[in-house]
Write a protein that holds these residues in place. Sequence first.
Motif, PDB file in Angstrom:
ATOM      1  N   ASN A 148      45.749 -79.205  47.580  1.00  0.00           N
ATOM      2  CA  ASN A 148      46.639 -79.187  46.407  1.00  0.00           C
ATOM      3  C   ASN A 148      45.782 -79.273  45.155  1.00  0.00           C
ATOM      4  OD1 ASN A 148      47.341 -82.535  45.704  1.00  0.00           O
ATOM      5  ND2 ASN A 148      46.424 -81.973  47.661  1.00  0.00           N
ATOM      6  N   ASN A 149      45.346 -78.116  44.721  1.00  0.00           N
ATOM      7  CA  ASN A 149      44.384 -78.026  43.624  1.00  0.00           C
ATOM      8  C   ASN A 149      45.085 -77.653  42.321  1.00  0.00           C
ATOM      9  OD1 ASN A 149      42.376 -78.548  45.505  1.00  0.00           O
ATOM     10  ND2 ASN A 149      41.967 -76.381  45.860  1.00  0.00           N
ATOM     11  N   ASP A 150      45.083 -78.562  41.388  1.00  0.00           N
ATOM     12  CA  ASP A 150      45.679 -78.365  40.071  1.00  0.00           C
ATOM     13  C   ASP A 150      44.627 -78.737  39.026  1.00  0.00           C
ATOM     14  OD1 ASP A 150      47.499 -78.022  37.926  1.00  0.00           O
ATOM     15  OD2 ASP A 150      47.919 -80.185  37.965  1.00  0.00           O
ATOM     16  N   THR A 151      43.999 -77.810  38.445  1.00  0.00           N
ATOM     17  CA  THR A 151      44.221 -76.377  38.476  1.00  0.00           C
ATOM     18  C   THR A 151      42.999 -75.675  39.064  1.00  0.00           C
ATOM     19  OG1 THR A 151      43.296 -76.206  36.232  1.00  0.00           O
ATOM     20  CG2 THR A 151      45.668 -76.453  36.397  1.00  0.00           C
ATOM     21  N   VAL A 152      43.131 -74.314  39.227  1.00  0.00           N
ATOM     22  CA  VAL A 152      42.005 -73.501  39.637  1.00  0.00           C
ATOM     23  C   VAL A 152      41.911 -72.372  38.619  1.00  0.00           C
ATOM     24  CG1 VAL A 152      40.942 -72.194  41.500  1.00  0.00           C
ATOM     25  CG2 VAL A 152      42.505 -74.068  42.040  1.00  0.00           C
ATOM     26  N   ASN A 153      41.088 -72.572  37.615  1.00  0.00           N
ATOM     27  CA  ASN A 153      41.003 -71.648  36.478  1.00  0.00           C
ATOM     28  C   ASN A 153      39.629 -71.002  36.420  1.00  0.00           C
ATOM     29  OD1 ASN A 153      43.572 -72.494  35.749  1.00  0.00           O
ATOM     30  ND2 ASN A 153      42.815 -74.046  34.335  1.00  0.00           N
ATOM     31  N   PHE A 154      39.583 -69.710  36.098  1.00  0.00           N
ATOM     32  CA  PHE A 154      38.329 -68.978  35.995  1.00  0.00           C
ATOM     33  C   PHE A 154      38.296 -68.179  34.701  1.00  0.00           C
ATOM     34  CE2 PHE A 154      39.414 -69.023  40.597  1.00  0.00           C
ATOM     35  CZ  PHE A 154      38.561 -70.067  40.910  1.00  0.00           C
ATOM     36  N   GLY A 155      37.127 -68.114  34.115  1.00  0.00           N
ATOM     37  CA  GLY A 155      36.940 -67.358  32.899  1.00  0.00           C
ATOM     38  C   GLY A 155      36.121 -68.183  31.913  1.00  0.00           C
ATOM     39  N   PRO A 156      35.941 -67.654  30.696  1.00  0.00           N
ATOM     40  CA  PRO A 156      36.616 -66.444  30.213  1.00  0.00           C
ATOM     41  C   PRO A 156      35.894 -65.167  30.616  1.00  0.00           C
ATOM     42  CG  PRO A 156      35.285 -67.401  28.469  1.00  0.00           C
ATOM     43  CD  PRO A 156      35.150 -68.333  29.654  1.00  0.00           C
ATOM     44  N   PHE A 157      36.677 -64.089  30.765  1.00  0.00           N
ATOM     45  CA  PHE A 157      36.145 -62.762  30.973  1.00  0.00           C
ATOM     46  C   PHE A 157      36.342 -61.988  29.672  1.00  0.00           C
ATOM     47  CE2 PHE A 157      38.373 -64.322  34.765  1.00  0.00           C
ATOM     48  CZ  PHE A 157      37.332 -64.409  35.675  1.00  0.00           C
ATOM     49  N   ASN A 158      35.270 -61.419  29.157  1.00  0.00           N
ATOM     50  CA  ASN A 158      35.393 -60.613  27.941  1.00  0.00           C
ATOM     51  C   ASN A 158      35.838 -59.217  28.351  1.00  0.00           C
ATOM     52  OD1 ASN A 158      35.280 -59.855  25.272  1.00  0.00           O
ATOM     53  ND2 ASN A 158      33.118 -59.287  25.365  1.00  0.00           N
ATOM     54  N   VAL A 159      37.105 -58.904  28.123  1.00  0.00           N
ATOM     55  CA  VAL A 159      37.709 -57.679  28.642  1.00  0.00           C
ATOM     56  C   VAL A 159      37.861 -56.670  27.509  1.00  0.00           C
ATOM     57  CG1 VAL A 159      39.699 -56.690  29.816  1.00  0.00           C
ATOM     58  CG2 VAL A 159      38.864 -58.959  30.458  1.00  0.00           C
ATOM     59  N   THR A 160      36.988 -55.677  27.518  1.00  0.00           N
ATOM     60  CA  THR A 160      36.991 -54.596  26.536  1.00  0.00           C
ATOM     61  C   THR A 160      36.930 -53.274  27.293  1.00  0.00           C
ATOM     62  OG1 THR A 160      34.585 -54.492  26.350  1.00  0.00           O
ATOM     63  CG2 THR A 160      35.717 -56.103  24.947  1.00  0.00           C
ATOM     64  N   ALA A 161      36.797 -52.191  26.567  1.00  0.00           N
ATOM     65  CA  ALA A 161      36.703 -50.876  27.205  1.00  0.00           C
ATOM     66  C   ALA A 161      35.497 -50.772  28.134  1.00  0.00           C
ATOM     67  CB  ALA A 161      36.643 -49.785  26.144  1.00  0.00           C
ATOM     68  N   SER A 162      34.501 -51.619  27.953  1.00  0.00           N
ATOM     69  CA  SER A 162      33.295 -51.569  28.794  1.00  0.00           C
ATOM     70  C   SER A 162      33.387 -52.481  30.016  1.00  0.00           C
ATOM     71  CB  SER A 162      32.067 -51.947  27.961  1.00  0.00           C
ATOM     72  OG  SER A 162      32.179 -53.284  27.478  1.00  0.00           O
ATOM     73  N   TYR A 163      34.509 -53.161  30.211  1.00  0.00           N
ATOM     74  CA  TYR A 163      34.658 -54.085  31.343  1.00  0.00           C
ATOM     75  C   TYR A 163      34.630 -53.302  32.657  1.00  0.00           C
ATOM     76  CZ  TYR A 163      36.597 -57.767  34.309  1.00  0.00           C
ATOM     77  OH  TYR A 163      36.791 -58.699  35.301  1.00  0.00           O
ATOM     78  N   VAL A 164      33.834 -53.777  33.623  1.00  0.00           N
ATOM     79  CA  VAL A 164      33.735 -53.114  34.927  1.00  0.00           C
ATOM     80  C   VAL A 164      33.961 -54.137  36.034  1.00  0.00           C
ATOM     81  CG1 VAL A 164      32.194 -51.299  34.103  1.00  0.00           C
ATOM     82  CG2 VAL A 164      31.229 -53.414  35.055  1.00  0.00           C
ATOM     83  N   GLY A 165      34.415 -53.650  37.174  1.00  0.00           N
ATOM     84  CA  GLY A 165      34.659 -54.499  38.325  1.00  0.00           C
ATOM     85  C   GLY A 165      33.591 -54.339  39.384  1.00  0.00           C
TER      86      GLY A 165
END
Length: 327
Positions: A148-165
């Motif tokens: 029971n994990n409160d919270t599980v947060n990730f980031g920040p991700f800088n999401v622009t036109a150059s963002y790749v996966g």
Amino acid sequence: MFKGRLIRSFALATLLMSIAAPGAAADDKGQDPTHPGPVYRTVTDKSGKLSLQTFGRPDGKDMVFRISGSVYANVEGNSLDPALRHGQKLFNIEGYNIRRLYRVPDTTLLYQLSREIVFYTDPADPTRVLREWKNPIDQRTYPVIPINNDTVNFGPFNVTASYVGPPLSQLHDETVWTSDIGVRTDFGGSLGERFGLVGGVYAAQEMFDFSVDEREVAARTGTGNVPGGAMRTKISWARTSPWAPFMCLPESDVRGQLTYHARSWSLDSYADVEPWLRAEVEANHPLYTSAPSATGPSENSWSSFYNKQLGKGATTWADWCTANGRP
């Protein structure tokens, strides 16, 4: 459980570089400034779009990854047989992670905000939540504490036109990608609680395979659109990690580990979770009916146990086991 790992210094550097980034788009005006859609819309990389849709719905609403699987004893040399046999199925696991994408207002920074609740259930009946478990080594019975994990947060991700996966592969009619994560956390140093772990260090391996049908990929990666609902995604997940803390098996003395093997699949919302599981959550863990609404510190199974069962250090793990184990 379902946790990416980001180095804090990298995340801070990303934040400092991106905090002055302009708001994503002109059509952001009048919209909730935390809505991820205007930022998501700028992404052009196919893999970037797919990976972001596993972090949360681009329309900003809650989504769920339902989790179902089993947990086995992994004992070197079968050294604990017959009390605890190598390969023995100890539990089923049933639960979910509920998540959403959150944008830092007036920036291109996105977070994944989530909570996860996963119950240990009867190895013969996945829908029967276990309340107690008899330790076969010391023959004492302990309360079963769910993940029971409160919270599980990730980031920040800088999401622009150059963002790749991540790199993608095509297997038959599915697009797939992987995430393999070696986890090492010094709880002895960070929390002052060793949990019976070797050296006080939690060491685990988490392995994820993601797959999305090619028709779903085509429908949800169009240029400039913000898809509604959750992307239909399947995940295979495996984890090898120390004995769960409620089991009261010190890894340093009882050498062995747990192997988790589970499947996960996306759901549009909490309402799509099965009634039996919703009833358990609403009766005993109502916080987990929605995702968080703001960023904050994250938990895993061990830090959650430390916070909720040990009172953030008010008692020790060894004392908890002594107090809660009954003959």
